[in-house]
Design an enzyme around this catalytic site. Structure first.
Site, PDB file in Angstrom:
ATOM      1  CB  VAL A   1      -0.935   0.001   1.235  1.00 48.63           C
ATOM      2  CG1 VAL A   1      -1.740   1.278   1.303  1.00 48.63           C
ATOM      3  CG2 VAL A   1      -1.846  -1.208   1.199  1.00 48.63           C
TER       4      VAL A   1
ATOM      5  CG  ASP B   1      10.026   0.022   5.322  1.00 45.00           C
ATOM      6  OD1 ASP B   1       9.008  -0.290   4.696  1.00 45.00           O
ATOM      7  OD2 ASP B   1      10.446  -0.644   6.298  1.00 45.00           O
TER       8      ASP B   1
ATOM      9  CG  PHE C   1     -11.288   0.722  -1.189  1.00 41.56           C
ATOM     10  CD1 PHE C   1     -11.969  -0.107  -0.310  1.00 41.56           C
ATOM     11  CD2 PHE C   1     -11.361   2.096  -1.007  1.00 41.56           C
ATOM     12  CE1 PHE C   1     -12.714   0.429   0.739  1.00 41.56           C
ATOM     13  CE2 PHE C   1     -12.103   2.646   0.038  1.00 41.56           C
ATOM     14  CZ  PHE C   1     -12.780   1.812   0.911  1.00 41.56           C
TER      15      PHE C   1
ATOM     16  NE  ARG D   1      -9.249  -4.501  -8.179  1.00 38.61           N
ATOM     17  CZ  ARG D   1      -9.851  -4.408  -9.355  1.00 38.61           C
ATOM     18  NH1 ARG D   1     -10.616  -5.380  -9.786  1.00 38.61           N
ATOM     19  NH2 ARG D   1      -9.707  -3.339 -10.106  1.00 38.61           N
TER      20      ARG D   1
ATOM     21  CG  ASN E   1     -11.457  -5.752   1.972  1.00 35.97           C
ATOM     22  OD1 ASN E   1     -11.708  -5.404   0.822  1.00 35.97           O
ATOM     23  ND2 ASN E   1     -10.269  -5.588   2.509  1.00 35.97           N
TER      24      ASN E   1
ATOM     25  CG  LEU F   1     -21.432 -12.940  -8.439  1.00 31.10           C
ATOM     26  CD1 LEU F   1     -22.706 -12.684  -9.231  1.00 31.10           C
ATOM     27  CD2 LEU F   1     -21.799 -13.541  -7.069  1.00 31.10           C
TER      28      LEU F   1
ATOM     29  N   GLY G   1     -14.801 -21.079  -7.071  1.00 31.43           N
ATOM     30  CA  GLY G   1     -13.475 -21.690  -7.192  1.00 31.43           C
ATOM     31  C   GLY G   1     -12.995 -22.222  -5.863  1.00 31.43           C
TER      32      GLY G   1
ATOM     33  CB  CYS H   1      -7.071  -7.591   1.936  1.00 33.91           C
ATOM     34  SG  CYS H   1      -5.864  -6.300   1.725  1.00 33.91           S
TER      35      CYS H   1
ATOM     36  NE  ARG I   1       1.141 -11.088   2.085  1.00 32.52           N
ATOM     37  CZ  ARG I   1       1.166  -9.765   2.187  1.00 32.52           C
ATOM     38  NH1 ARG I   1       1.137  -9.205   3.380  1.00 32.52           N
ATOM     39  NH2 ARG I   1       1.205  -9.010   1.111  1.00 32.52           N
TER      40      ARG I   1
HETATM   41  C1  UDX Z   1      -8.744  -7.152  -2.023  1.00 29.60           C
HETATM   42  C2  UDX Z   1      -9.778  -6.061  -2.326  1.00 29.60           C
HETATM   43  O1  UDX Z   1     -10.366  -6.332  -3.615  1.00 29.60           O
HETATM   44  C3  UDX Z   1      -9.148  -4.689  -2.294  1.00 29.60           C
HETATM   45  O2  UDX Z   1     -10.130  -3.698  -2.481  1.00 29.60           O
HETATM   46  C4  UDX Z   1      -8.485  -4.501  -0.918  1.00 29.60           C
HETATM   47  O3  UDX Z   1      -7.848  -3.276  -0.832  1.00 29.60           O
HETATM   48  C5  UDX Z   1      -7.482  -5.603  -0.659  1.00 29.60           C
HETATM   49  O4  UDX Z   1      -8.129  -6.874  -0.779  1.00 29.60           O
HETATM   50  P1  UDX Z   1      -6.790  -8.411  -3.329  1.00 29.60           P
HETATM   51  O5  UDX Z   1      -6.543  -9.134  -2.046  1.00 29.60           O
HETATM   52  O6  UDX Z   1      -5.638  -7.875  -4.093  1.00 29.60           O
HETATM   53  O7  UDX Z   1      -7.778  -7.174  -3.069  1.00 29.60           O
HETATM   54  O8  UDX Z   1      -7.539  -9.434  -4.282  1.00 29.60           O
HETATM   55  P2  UDX Z   1      -8.927  -9.554  -5.029  1.00 29.60           P
HETATM   56  O9  UDX Z   1      -8.720  -9.363  -6.483  1.00 29.60           O
HETATM   57  O10 UDX Z   1      -9.986  -8.780  -4.403  1.00 29.60           O
HETATM   58  O11 UDX Z   1      -9.198 -11.131  -4.794  1.00 29.60           O
HETATM   59  C6  UDX Z   1      -9.249 -11.690  -3.479  1.00 29.60           C
HETATM   60  C7  UDX Z   1      -9.416 -13.176  -3.521  1.00 29.60           C
HETATM   61  O12 UDX Z   1     -10.719 -13.544  -3.939  1.00 29.60           O
HETATM   62  C8  UDX Z   1      -8.464 -13.919  -4.462  1.00 29.60           C
HETATM   63  O13 UDX Z   1      -7.989 -15.080  -3.804  1.00 29.60           O
HETATM   64  C9  UDX Z   1      -9.325 -14.303  -5.648  1.00 29.60           C
HETATM   65  O14 UDX Z   1      -8.882 -15.459  -6.293  1.00 29.60           O
HETATM   66  C10 UDX Z   1     -10.670 -14.521  -4.974  1.00 29.60           C
HETATM   67  N1  UDX Z   1     -11.822 -14.321  -5.839  1.00 29.60           N
HETATM   68  C11 UDX Z   1     -12.086 -13.081  -6.346  1.00 29.60           C
HETATM   69  C12 UDX Z   1     -12.672 -15.391  -6.108  1.00 29.60           C
HETATM   70  O15 UDX Z   1     -12.458 -16.516  -5.640  1.00 29.60           O
HETATM   71  N2  UDX Z   1     -13.780 -15.158  -6.890  1.00 29.60           N
HETATM   72  C13 UDX Z   1     -14.086 -13.940  -7.402  1.00 29.60           C
HETATM   73  O16 UDX Z   1     -15.111 -13.829  -8.087  1.00 29.60           O
HETATM   74  C14 UDX Z   1     -13.202 -12.858  -7.138  1.00 29.60           C
END
Ligand code: UDX
Length: 446
Positions: free
Chosen positions: A12, A31, A156, A158, A212, A254, A257, A264, A331
């Site tokens: 971030v 840092d 927010f 990703r 989240n 949606l 999987g 996060c 992670r």
């Molecule tokens: C998330 C939030 O989207 C972001 O706004 C926040 O700041 C940090 O956390 P991120 O962890 O980078 O971001 O990943 P994201 O793309 O949101 O996916 C999270 C997890 O959900 C992944 O493991 C992904 O594989 C899974 N996922 C996502 C699904 O299993 N199905 C989906 O439809 C979407």
């Protein structure tokens, strides 16, 4: 142009710092990790994020971005200090605030004049007030008074699309008891032309957790529907499509999987549930959302055990180790959980990931890390797709069929079209693709 200090060069902090620099501000990223800062000065990124390295070098060259371990240098003349340090999960799922405390104390000890302290780390509701208290108590009148305001500005971003998410946000949330300070922070974002919501501190902190947790809930919801689809002979992908056209529902998040992972969702859902219990409420839905997510991994193990009779000494190939594509982050990655569950039942694991091999090497034991997807298939009794990287979309399945000991495919992300695979001779399992099993298992009589 504003003078900004960003504390923390993790995901971030680094993205926030470089993007503010790119918008024309003068940014110093700080840092406490000396090695990390040295490497950043040499242009070596601590994380894999598309476009980050180039943007950092451009802004360093333009003189708008600098790195330091020295608080004095970072805070000198700064109008804003962004706190973007880690808040890992503690033993009970509570967010561990030791790094936030250290940053607040350093600010209290060193800052001069008037400073707007903007918190970007995901912190329990009430932390903004706690930061204010820490600084006030530490600056107890023995030194010149520090004029400061605390603003909560949850991120927010990703992983994998963080720069784009920063530059094209859906919204900016700012929370503060000092509206003027919040408006000053809003000015930093004004060129991004998106809705800016100003609330009180606690509401802003809650918006992050609620967002989240809601997204994680959507995924657990569709995974539960997927499991029901499998039993009832429906196709979850088409169910999701049919649901998504409804504007009240929308199509995003949606995809059924292996469930959600990353830095996060797991941490934030756990922390929100922990906060709820601590304050006397029963977060039943959040508990179920987490349990469904754990079960998605267990269900794959169950399917493999059933297909192979037992898993002892069976060779299982895993494609994808990162928690999602376009990142090297492992992670809480479903693949890692899955590997541990499979190893517990005696399976022998061989795996490959396009970016996460180095990170995987640190945490995985007794896993053969392969150079290519084909090496993963070599001699395997089953092949599991855990992360839907682009490079797995068009594999040579004829070759894979020849390489495997038993032609079993577990497509944990519904990436592949089952029909061509079945015609090669594979036994194919997806997630929630019950219509397909249904057709397969119940061929109409001719
Ligand atoms: C998330 C939030 O989207 C972001 O706004 C926040 O700041 C940090 O956390 P991120 O962890 O980078 O971001 O990943 P994201 O793309 O949101 O996916 C999270 C997890 O959900 C992944 O493991 C992904 O594989 C899974 N996922 C996502 C699904 O299993 N199905 C989906 O439809 C979407």
């Amino acid at each position: 142009m504003s003078k900004i200090c960003v504390i923390g060069t993790g995901y971030v902090g680094l993205v926030t710092g470089v993007c503010f620099a790119d918008l024309g501000n003068e940014v110093t990223c700080l840092d406490v990790d000396q090695t990390r800062i040295e490497r950043l000065k040499q242009g070596i990124m601590p994380i894999y994020e598309p476009g980050l390295e180039q943007l950092v070098s451009q802004n360093v060259r333009a003189g708008r971005l600098a790195f330091t371990t020295d608080y004095r240098q970072a805070l000198d003349g700064a109008e804003f200090a962004f706190i973007a340090v880690g808040t890992p999960s503690g033993v009970d799922g509570e967010a561990d605030l030791q790094y936030v405390r250290m940053a607040a104390e350093a600010i209290a000890d060193i800052a001069k004049g008037y400073l707007i302290i903007v918190n970007k780390s995901t912190v329990p509701v009430g932390t903004g007030d706690w930061i204010t208290d820490i600084i006030r108590r530490r600056r107890n009148g023995t030194r010149p008074l520090l004029q400061f305001s605390v603003v909560s500005n949850p991120e927010f971003l990703r992983e994998g699309s963080a720069i784009n998410d920063f530059m094209y946000p859906d919204r900016i949330v700012l929370g503060s008891t000092d509206r003027q300070a919040a408006s000053k922070v809003a000015e930093l974002y004004v060129s991004l032309r998106c809705p800016i919501l100003i609330t009180d501190l606690r509401t802003a902190e809650m918006i992050k957790y609620a967002s989240n947790a809601f997204l994680a809930t959507r995924i657990s919801f569709i995974n539960e529907i997927a499991n029901i689809c499998e039993e009832l002979g429906a196709d979850v992908q088409e169910v999701a499509l049919g649901m998504g056209y409804d504007k009240r529902i929308g199509p995003a998040f949606l995809d059924a999987g292996l469930g959600w992972g990353g830095s996060c969702f797991p941490k934030d859902v756990k922390a929100l549930a922990h906060m709820a219990v601590l304050h006397g409420t029963q977060p039943q839905l959040l508990q179920a959302v987490m349990e469904i997510n754990r079960n998605q991994r267990r269900r794959v193990v169950y399917k493999l055990r059933k297909a192979l009779n037992n898993l002892d000494e069976k060779i299982i190939g895993i494609l994808g180790l990162s928690f999602k594509p376009n990142t090297d982050d492992i992670r809480e990655a479903p693949a890692i959980d899955l590997i541990h569950l499979l190893q517990n039942e005696g399976a022998i694991i061989q795996a490959y990931d396009p970016q996460a091999m180095e990170n995987a090497r640190q945490v995985l034991k007794r896993v053969k890390l392969c150079e290519t997807p084909y090496e993963v298939a070599q001699g395997a009794d089953a092949l599991v797709l855990a992360t839907e990287w682009n490079e797995f979309k068009q594999l040579d399945f004829e070759r894979i069929y020849q390489l495997m000991r038993q032609p079993i495919i577990m497509d944990g992300r519904n990436l592949w079209n089952p029909e061509p695979l079945r015609s090669i001779g594979f036994t194919y399992f997806g997630v929630g693709r019950g219509a397909d099993n249904h057709i397969n298992n119940h061929q109409p009589e001719t």
